[in-house]
Design a protein around this motif. Structure first.
Motif, PDB file in Angstrom:
ATOM      1  N   SER A 193      -5.644  -5.542   2.742  1.00 39.28           N
ATOM      2  CA  SER A 193      -5.047  -4.248   2.457  1.00 39.28           C
ATOM      3  C   SER A 193      -3.725  -4.133   3.204  1.00 39.28           C
ATOM      4  N   SER A 194      -2.779  -3.460   2.605  1.00 37.88           N
ATOM      5  CA  SER A 194      -1.468  -3.261   3.235  1.00 37.88           C
ATOM      6  C   SER A 194      -1.411  -1.986   4.079  1.00 37.88           C
ATOM      7  N   GLN A 195      -2.493  -1.241   4.141  1.00 37.46           N
ATOM      8  CA  GLN A 195      -2.467   0.064   4.797  1.00 37.46           C
ATOM      9  C   GLN A 195      -2.114  -0.026   6.281  1.00 37.46           C
ATOM     10  N   GLY A 196      -2.495  -1.101   6.940  1.00 38.50           N
ATOM     11  CA  GLY A 196      -2.244  -1.227   8.370  1.00 38.50           C
ATOM     12  C   GLY A 196      -1.052  -2.088   8.733  1.00 38.50           C
ATOM     13  N   TRP A 197      -0.299  -2.506   7.734  1.00 40.87           N
ATOM     14  CA  TRP A 197       0.827  -3.396   8.028  1.00 40.87           C
ATOM     15  C   TRP A 197       1.932  -2.673   8.788  1.00 40.87           C
TER      16      TRP A 197
END
Length: 228
Positions: free
Chosen positions: A27-31
């Motif tokens: 997931s890119s949410q925490g990038w």
């Protein structure tokens, strides 16, 4: 241009992939908004004299099978929707980079480490086929050669898990441009999913290569030879 594919293993089944989707590998949410460059992406010419002045692109993994999964229908696991579309991610990123100047590239290198290195074998000819006008194109995988080898117990359980996972992700749907897969369609290879293994893809590749791989790879020793 340097395009670098992040590594990070693979997920073996739906539950494993659902767990992965909660991490930065799924997931890119925490990038973070920016990633500091290192190795061939380092902006310091004293450290990276050959490529510091190049356009350097780091592509995060966000996939469970080497940037190659291509399954139309999502899967619902414990109420969570999972998408196996790593190849579509890669294509969308390249399409975006084309608008930023990659379409007219003169010199291009595809690289990546571990799972990203294996993806360089699998997708190397596909990426090269997108830029026929490039003066130079090459692939430089880092630690991406994972042999088909029996474990110390004499079984191939890890390789079997890898190939089963390939089918789950519909990896053959992401093998377009892969010369090994074209050979499998001609009947030269018994199982097309074997084209997801570096030694099979490498044998049929047309791109120029510079392989960087240790003779004794820690991941291969642990997972393939020790069967863990």
């Amino acid at each position: 241009w340097i395009i670098y594919l992040q590594g990070g293993g693979f997920c073996r089944d739906d539950d494993d992939c659902a767990d992965r989707s909660t991490t930065d590998l799924g997931s890119s949410q925490g990038w973070d908004g920016a990633i500091p460059g290192a190795s061939v992406l380092d902006p310091d010419p004293s450290i990276n004299p050959l490529f510091a002045q190049a356009h350097r692109v780091y592509i995060p993994y966000c996939d469970g099978w080497f940037y190659t999964g291509n399954k139309d229908d999502p899967v619902v696991v414990k109420g969570k929707t999972i998408y196996y579309r790593g190849k579509r991610n890669l294509v969308a990123i390249l399409d975006t980079l084309d608008l930023l100047g990659l379409r007219g590239v003169e010199n291009l290198m595809l690289s990546g480490c571990s799972a990203g290195g294996l993806a360089s074998y699998i997708q190397g000819d596909y990426v090269g086929s997108r830029y026929p006008g490039a003066r130079k194109y090459g692939v430089a995988p880092l630690s991406g050669f994972f042999p088909i080898h029996a474990s110390q117990a004499g079984d191939y359980e890890f390789i079997a898990q890898l190939l089963t996972s390939a089918a789950m992700h519909n990896a053959t749907g992401g093998f377009d441009g892969n010369r090994c897969y074209e050979a499998a369609q001609r009947g030269e290879i018994s199982d097309p999913y074997l084209c997801g293994m570096s030694n099979y893809s490498y044998a049929y590749m047309e791109a120029n290569f510079f392989i960087i791989n240790s003779a004794l790879d820690a991941y291969s020793l642990l997972n393939i030879y020790n069967g863990e």
